[in-house]
Design a protein around this motif. Structure first.
Motif, PDB file in Angstrom:
ATOM      1  N   ASN A 256       0.817  -1.227   0.000  1.00 50.25           N
ATOM      2  CA  ASN A 256       0.000   0.000   0.000  1.00 50.25           C
ATOM      3  C   ASN A 256       0.843   1.268   0.000  1.00 50.25           C
ATOM      4  N   LYS A 257       2.094   1.181  -0.474  1.00 54.67           N
ATOM      5  CA  LYS A 257       2.902   2.391  -0.619  1.00 54.67           C
ATOM      6  C   LYS A 257       2.548   3.108  -1.923  1.00 54.67           C
ATOM      7  N   ARG A 258       2.767   4.419  -1.950  1.00 57.84           N
ATOM      8  CA  ARG A 258       2.529   5.197  -3.161  1.00 57.84           C
ATOM      9  C   ARG A 258       3.604   4.864  -4.188  1.00 57.84           C
ATOM     10  N   LEU A 259       3.171   4.448  -5.412  1.00 61.77           N
ATOM     11  CA  LEU A 259       4.117   4.073  -6.458  1.00 61.77           C
ATOM     12  C   LEU A 259       4.756   5.314  -7.074  1.00 61.77           C
ATOM     13  N   GLY A 260       5.693   5.071  -7.998  1.00 58.63           N
ATOM     14  CA  GLY A 260       6.396   6.187  -8.621  1.00 58.63           C
ATOM     15  C   GLY A 260       5.516   7.067  -9.464  1.00 58.63           C
ATOM     16  N   CYS A 261       4.379   6.540  -9.947  1.00 57.15           N
ATOM     17  CA  CYS A 261       3.485   7.364 -10.752  1.00 57.15           C
ATOM     18  C   CYS A 261       2.790   8.429  -9.919  1.00 57.15           C
ATOM     19  N   GLY A 262       2.729   8.214  -8.572  1.00 52.16           N
ATOM     20  CA  GLY A 262       2.072   9.176  -7.699  1.00 52.16           C
ATOM     21  C   GLY A 262       0.570   9.073  -7.691  1.00 52.16           C
ATOM     22  N   ILE A 263      -0.005   8.070  -8.379  1.00 52.94           N
ATOM     23  CA  ILE A 263      -1.459   7.934  -8.471  1.00 52.94           C
ATOM     24  C   ILE A 263      -1.923   6.671  -7.774  1.00 52.94           C
ATOM     25  N   HIS A 264      -1.312   5.534  -8.110  1.00 46.90           N
ATOM     26  CA  HIS A 264      -1.749   4.246  -7.596  1.00 46.90           C
ATOM     27  C   HIS A 264      -0.849   3.814  -6.432  1.00 46.90           C
ATOM     28  N   ARG A 265      -1.310   2.766  -5.711  1.00 52.65           N
ATOM     29  CA  ARG A 265      -0.576   2.202  -4.584  1.00 52.65           C
ATOM     30  C   ARG A 265      -0.137   0.777  -4.903  1.00 52.65           C
ATOM     31  N   CYS A 266       0.906   0.338  -4.185  1.00 51.98           N
ATOM     32  CA  CYS A 266       1.516  -0.966  -4.464  1.00 51.98           C
ATOM     33  C   CYS A 266       0.556  -2.081  -4.036  1.00 51.98           C
ATOM     34  N   PRO A 267       0.188  -3.021  -4.966  1.00 54.24           N
ATOM     35  CA  PRO A 267      -0.728  -4.121  -4.604  1.00 54.24           C
ATOM     36  C   PRO A 267      -0.018  -5.363  -4.083  1.00 54.24           C
ATOM     37  N   VAL A 268       1.327  -5.372  -4.070  1.00 53.74           N
ATOM     38  CA  VAL A 268       2.085  -6.555  -3.687  1.00 53.74           C
ATOM     39  C   VAL A 268       2.090  -6.663  -2.159  1.00 53.74           C
ATOM     40  N   ASP A 269       2.284  -7.907  -1.640  1.00 48.76           N
ATOM     41  CA  ASP A 269       2.416  -8.105  -0.195  1.00 48.76           C
ATOM     42  C   ASP A 269       3.657  -7.382   0.326  1.00 48.76           C
ATOM     43  N   CYS A 270       3.695  -7.157   1.617  1.00 48.49           N
ATOM     44  CA  CYS A 270       4.803  -6.438   2.261  1.00 48.49           C
ATOM     45  C   CYS A 270       6.134  -7.056   1.845  1.00 48.49           C
ATOM     46  N   HIS A 271       7.020  -6.242   1.275  1.00 47.30           N
ATOM     47  CA  HIS A 271       8.247  -6.764   0.667  1.00 47.30           C
ATOM     48  C   HIS A 271       9.393  -5.825   0.951  1.00 47.30           C
ATOM     49  N   ASP A 272      10.598  -6.323   0.722  1.00 49.56           N
ATOM     50  CA  ASP A 272      11.823  -5.546   0.909  1.00 49.56           C
ATOM     51  C   ASP A 272      12.202  -4.880  -0.397  1.00 49.56           C
ATOM     52  N   GLY A 273      12.887  -3.744  -0.319  1.00 48.40           N
ATOM     53  CA  GLY A 273      13.349  -3.057  -1.504  1.00 48.40           C
ATOM     54  C   GLY A 273      12.278  -2.167  -2.122  1.00 48.40           C
ATOM     55  N   PRO A 274      12.597  -1.570  -3.264  1.00 48.01           N
ATOM     56  CA  PRO A 274      11.624  -0.669  -3.907  1.00 48.01           C
ATOM     57  C   PRO A 274      10.439  -1.435  -4.480  1.00 48.01           C
ATOM     58  N   CYS A 275       9.344  -0.741  -4.594  1.00 44.22           N
ATOM     59  CA  CYS A 275       8.134  -1.355  -5.138  1.00 44.22           C
ATOM     60  C   CYS A 275       8.285  -1.554  -6.642  1.00 44.22           C
ATOM     61  N   PRO A 276       7.588  -2.543  -7.225  1.00 38.16           N
ATOM     62  CA  PRO A 276       7.684  -2.756  -8.677  1.00 38.16           C
ATOM     63  C   PRO A 276       7.029  -1.594  -9.419  1.00 38.16           C
ATOM     64  N   PRO A 277       7.329  -1.446 -10.715  1.00 43.96           N
ATOM     65  CA  PRO A 277       6.683  -0.380 -11.497  1.00 43.96           C
ATOM     66  C   PRO A 277       5.167  -0.579 -11.539  1.00 43.96           C
ATOM     67  N   CYS A 278       4.467   0.525 -11.675  1.00 44.12           N
ATOM     68  CA  CYS A 278       3.001   0.486 -11.713  1.00 44.12           C
ATOM     69  C   CYS A 278       2.557  -0.254 -12.970  1.00 44.12           C
ATOM     70  N   ALA A 279       1.714  -1.291 -12.800  1.00 43.99           N
ATOM     71  CA  ALA A 279       1.280  -2.142 -13.915  1.00 43.99           C
ATOM     72  C   ALA A 279      -0.165  -1.893 -14.301  1.00 43.99           C
ATOM     73  N   VAL A 280      -0.739  -0.753 -13.946  1.00 40.22           N
ATOM     74  CA  VAL A 280      -2.121  -0.443 -14.301  1.00 40.22           C
ATOM     75  C   VAL A 280      -2.166   0.015 -15.758  1.00 40.22           C
ATOM     76  N   LEU A 281      -3.027  -0.610 -16.583  1.00 37.89           N
ATOM     77  CA  LEU A 281      -3.152  -0.252 -17.989  1.00 37.89           C
ATOM     78  C   LEU A 281      -4.039   0.968 -18.147  1.00 37.89           C
ATOM     79  N   GLY A 282      -3.715   1.769 -19.173  1.00 36.32           N
ATOM     80  CA  GLY A 282      -4.499   2.956 -19.451  1.00 36.32           C
ATOM     81  C   GLY A 282      -4.114   3.542 -20.804  1.00 36.32           C
ATOM     82  N   ASN A 283      -4.936   4.426 -21.331  1.00 38.06           N
ATOM     83  CA  ASN A 283      -4.674   5.101 -22.609  1.00 38.06           C
ATOM     84  C   ASN A 283      -3.910   6.383 -22.316  1.00 38.06           C
TER      85      ASN A 283
END
Length: 908
Positions: A256-283
């Motif tokens: 639930n951390k704020r991703l690099g896009c600044g819009i969405h939050r991390c959906p992955v379970d609590c993990h070490d290191g930086p969050c993965p890139p935002c994988a939400v599709l959009g136009n």
């Protein structure tokens, strides 16, 4: 870190702990080296595991219990276990300590000679922690650094690169605090015996700043045992109390951390290191806004393949950039325009016009970097080849000659310098000083003594021989290979086949078969079992004849210690009885028996006192332990079996006679001692007079101790009464108690029936009241009767009447007449001073205090309270320190007493 961290590091060799499980580690082989052959496996380990690699040992029964294997290894982990507890993770450290505790001598990976406890060593501190001879690793480092293109050298086992500046120069302990550590049999070899103190960098990302609590030890430091109260998970949503080495954990919830896009939050379970890139599709649109594509949110900023084609700010040239955002920008041809050589400016030249040449010399620096172009101002590149004739020196500096600038000058002189091998000259023409490696073959005799070195010519010692030798057991069915030259110091392999040598002792049918071996067969381990003259059986091992030894191992060195064999023949008498029996002391004291061999048993005096009851029946004999003597006056049948046996001894002596006064407690109990000497009968009644005051304190009674102590509590209270008035002042009024002398509080505290003269405030009116009515009136008006002075008791309770007012007016008129007369008289002039009232009419004067005085009094009270608090705290602290000092002193005295008791030799 808490204080427990410095107190737990004492490291006593005699400390003991529970067994530490040593986890099995994977087998690791040393990597091949360009300057040395790969290390071969030890002959005692046919599976290819090196003896110098403690991490390759498995968790066997001999390595799981460090505390029982050696006290030096137990002292290393004792301070760590006192903080971390018995469930600490010491699997990696336990592998190295188990090897050191057995006092093994693993071979060096470079020279294959055994590493003895007194040899200077160096241990790798990067990953493998392998121990090597100091002189071997120094030669290895110099040879590797000179042969490698970069000034580094690698560990012979793990190949971790070390810079040349870290070449070991001195013999250090494992924690690198002590130079040339002295060998000590009570600590581990190559250890200083002090606290390790190295930083535990296993959890460096979490900010661990603790140090190792073990004593100086081989191998890696264990995980940090400190407790972190508020350890956050990776996402920071949960806090727990965890070990410092495991404070990085996952709470298994959503990040639930704020991703690099600044819009969405991390959906992955609590993990070490930086969050993965935002994988939400959009136009999303490209930077120029012409193309719309469906892309991931993390890739929403992209460029399309369309060229910009827009006009620059000059309006004459088009933008040649690809897709971009914002304006196209200025034209690169606008601004300052010059000729090709840069000497003449054209300030008003348009961006689409070409600048003309100025006609002067170009003077641009040519490719040689030393000369300039001598042609006129021209467009394009200058001439690449500089043909100006200059004086040059050759590479070695022996020849100077005029040649074109672009041409290189070399001479025919051969380099006389030695190559890096130190044996052959360079002999290269016009050598600039960087002589190439020697191409010759070393061809030196290797340490194996059988072959020569086939490596290129080099400095220092040659690498070990790469060939292998086969070593087999006595029967030849089990064998293994070892490096050439090390076969003379190896032991034969362990063979699982049975030995065919027959036993010669009388247990030959009962002995268990053993495996194939060289040399003599192991002695018979069965018990002899012959009955001795004392009635016991011989419990020693079988001491019958043994078979002659097999031929010795042929590859072992000739010079060695010869084993001493004792040739025993059947019928050899057994040695004296070695059975251990418990022999009592002279006085037959419990717990003072000594374990003595049956062939040497005899009675002895112990260090206790005799302790036998004396004739008085109250005390015991204080002589040293001796044999009891039965008096001739007593019949023998009345004595115990121990005394009957003691009477026959030649060392029997009588106990001492009691000369002490009577120390018995009287019945009923009293504090007076018995005047008779020590006796068996009951003590006589106590006739001592005791003094007790009456309840009101008017007189003192004298009673006999026996009479007074035999009375119960009510009777004692009754006899202590004097029978007269109480004579105690009542607390709420100025009268005395009217009851008979009695214990406890007076019953007429609030029921005083004496008469009191009650007056008004001006003392005009007067009445007689009962004292209890006066107390009720004071309490009704809110006054405390205890604070009323005795001379003011009852004044002011009556209200003033008309007579009081007339008296006041008469007094005022009389005062006015007196003042007028004083004014008229001119004999004496005095100031107008109010007439002093009579003392009986004056009430308590009220003194008014200022605000400053109130603040000052309050500040003084606060300072007094603070001072008293500091004194109390200091007293408690000194008391606490004194108790601890007394406890330490008593412990030290107890240790000295135990040490002296152990140092005294036992008397037989």
């Amino acid at each position: 870190m808490p204080s427990s961290y410095a107190a737990a590091a004492s490291g006593s060799p005699s400390s003991s702990r529970k067994p530490i499980p040593v986890a099995a580690a994977s087998t690791r082989q040393p990597a091949p080296s360009p300057a040395a052959a790969p290390a071969a496996p030890s002959p005692s380990n046919p599976s290819g595991i090196s003896d110098s690699d403690p991490s390759s040992y498995s968790s066997s029964g001999e390595e799981t219990d460090l505390t029982s294997s050696d006290p030096a290894a137990a002292s290393v982990v004792s301070s760590y276990l006192s903080v971390a507890g018995d469930g600490a993770d010491l699997s990696k450290v336990g592998i190295f300590l188990s090897s050191a505790a057995r006092r093994r001598s693993p071979p060096c990976l470079i020279c294959f000679d055994p590493i003895r406890p007194s040899d200077p060593v160096w241990s790798c501190s990067a990953s493998c922690f392998a121990a090597l001879h100091l002189h071997c690793i120094q030669s290895w480092a110099h040879q590797s650094a000179s042969a490698a293109p970069s000034p580094t050298w690698g560990c012979p086992k793990c190949r971790f690169p070390y810079p040349k500046s870290e070449t070991p120069t001195s013999y250090l302990c494992f924690c690198s605090k002590t130079v040339d550590p002295a060998p000590d049999p009570w600590i581990l070899p190559h250890s200083c015996g002090d606290i390790c103190g190295r930083h535990l960098n296993a959890n460096r990302d979490s900010g661990c700043e603790h140090t190792c609590l073990l004593l100086c030890h081989p191998g890696p430091c264990p995980p940090c045992p400190a407790i972190v109260p508020n350890a956050r998970c990776f996402c920071g949503s949960r806090r727990e109390t965890r070990r410092c080495s495991h404070q990085r954990y996952s709470c298994l919830g959503k990040c639930n951390k704020r991703l690099g896009c600044g819009i969405h939050r991390c959906p992955v379970d609590c993990h070490d290191g930086p969050c993965p890139p935002c994988a939400v599709l959009g136009n999303h649109k490209c930077e120029c806004g012409e193309t719309m594509e469906e892309r991931l949110c993390s890739e929403r900023v992209f460029q399309c393949k369309r060229e910009c084609g827009g006009m620059l700010e000059c309006g004459k040239h088009s933008c040649e950039r690809g897709c971009h955002a914002g304006k196209c920008g200025e034209c690169p041809l606008q601004g300052r325009r010059t000729c090709p050589c840069g000497k003449k400016d054209y300030p008003s030249l348009d961006c689409d016009a070409e600048a003309s040449t100025c006609g002067s010399t170009c003077e641009k620096v040519l490719g040689c970097g030393r000369h300039k172009c001598h042609e006129r101002c021209h467009r394009g590149l200058c001439v690449e080849t500089c043909r100006l004739v200059i004086t040059k020196s050759c590479r070695c500096g022996c020849l100077k000659k005029e040649v074109p600038c672009y041409q290189e000058l070399t001479c025919e002189r051969k380099c006389p310098r030695m190559r890096n091998c130190g044996r052959h000259a360079c002999r290269r023409r016009c050598c600039p000083g960087d002589c190439a490696p020697c191409p010759e073959v070393c061809d030196k005799r290797l340490r194996c003594g059988n072959h020569k070195c086939a490596s290129p010519c080099h400095r220092g010692a040659c690498a070990p021989c790469p060939l292998m030798k086969t070593i087999s057991c006595n029967c030849g069915q089990t064998f293994f290979e070892v490096p050439c030259g090390t076969e003379k110091n190896q032991k034969p392999p362990k063979c699982s086949k049975k030995c065919n040598t027959a036993r010669l002792c009388r247990h030959k049918l009962e002995c268990r078969p053993h495996k194939c071996h060289y040399g003599a067969c192991p002695p018979c381990k069965l018990i002899c079992g012959e009955e001795l003259s004392c009635g016991h059986r011989c419990k020693l091992r079988c001491h019958g004849p043994i078979a002659p030894p097999n031929p010795e191992f042929t590859l072992k060195p000739i010079k060695r210690k010869k084993e001493k064999h004792i040739d025993c023949t059947p019928g050899t008498p057994c040695p004296p009885c070695q059975e251990v029996v418990l022999v009592p002391c002279f006085g037959q004291h419990l717990g003072q028996e000594r374990a003595i061999l049956c062939s040497k048993k005899r009675q002895f005096p112990c260090q206790n006192l005799c302790g036998n009851p004396l004739d008085c029946g109250n005390h015991y004999c204080t002589k040293a332990c001796h044999v009891l003597q039965i008096p001739l006056s007593q019949p023998e049948g009345d004595q115990s079996a121990i005394q009957s046996l003691a009477s026959a001894s030649a060392f029997a002596e009588p106990c001492e006679e009691c000369d002490l006064p009577c120390q018995r407690v009287r019945e009923p109990s009293c504090s007076h001692p018995c005047p008779l000497p020590c006796h068996l009968d009951d003590c006589p009644p106590c006739k001592v007079l005791v003094k007790r005051p009456c309840h009101c304190g008017a007189m003192v009674h004298a009673f006999e101790c026996m009479y007074y102590n035999n009375l119960n509590a009510k009777e004692q209270q009754k006899v202590r009464s004097c029978g007269g008035p109480c004579h105690r002042k009542l607390p709420n009024c100025p009268h005395l108690c009217s009851e008979i002398c009695h214990p406890g509080q007076c019953p007429s505290v609030d029921q005083c029936m004496k008469k009191v003269n009650v007056r008004c405030a001006c003392n005009t009116l007067k009445k007689e009241w009962i004292c209890q009515d006066v107390l009720k009136e004071y309490r009704r008006s809110g006054c405390d009767p205890k604070q009323i002075p005795k001379n003011q008791y009852g004044i002011g309770l009556l209200a003033c009447g008309e007579d009081c007012m007339k008296k006041v007016r008469a007094a005022e008129s009389e005062l006015h007449l007196r003042k007028t007369q004083e004014i008229k008289s001119s004999v004496v002039e005095v100031e107008n001073v109010p007439k002093r009232k009579k003392r009986r009419n004056r009430g308590p004067e009220r003194v008014e205090s200022s605000k400053f005085q109130e603040i000052k009094a309050f500040a003084l009270k606060c300072l007094l309270v603070i001072f008293l608090f500091i004194v109390v705290v200091a007293g408690l602290y000194l008391l606490w320190k004194g108790v601890y000092w007394l406890s330490d002193w008593m412990n030290e005295m107890e240790e000295q007493r135990v040490r002296q008791r152990h140092l005294k030799p036992g008397r037989m």
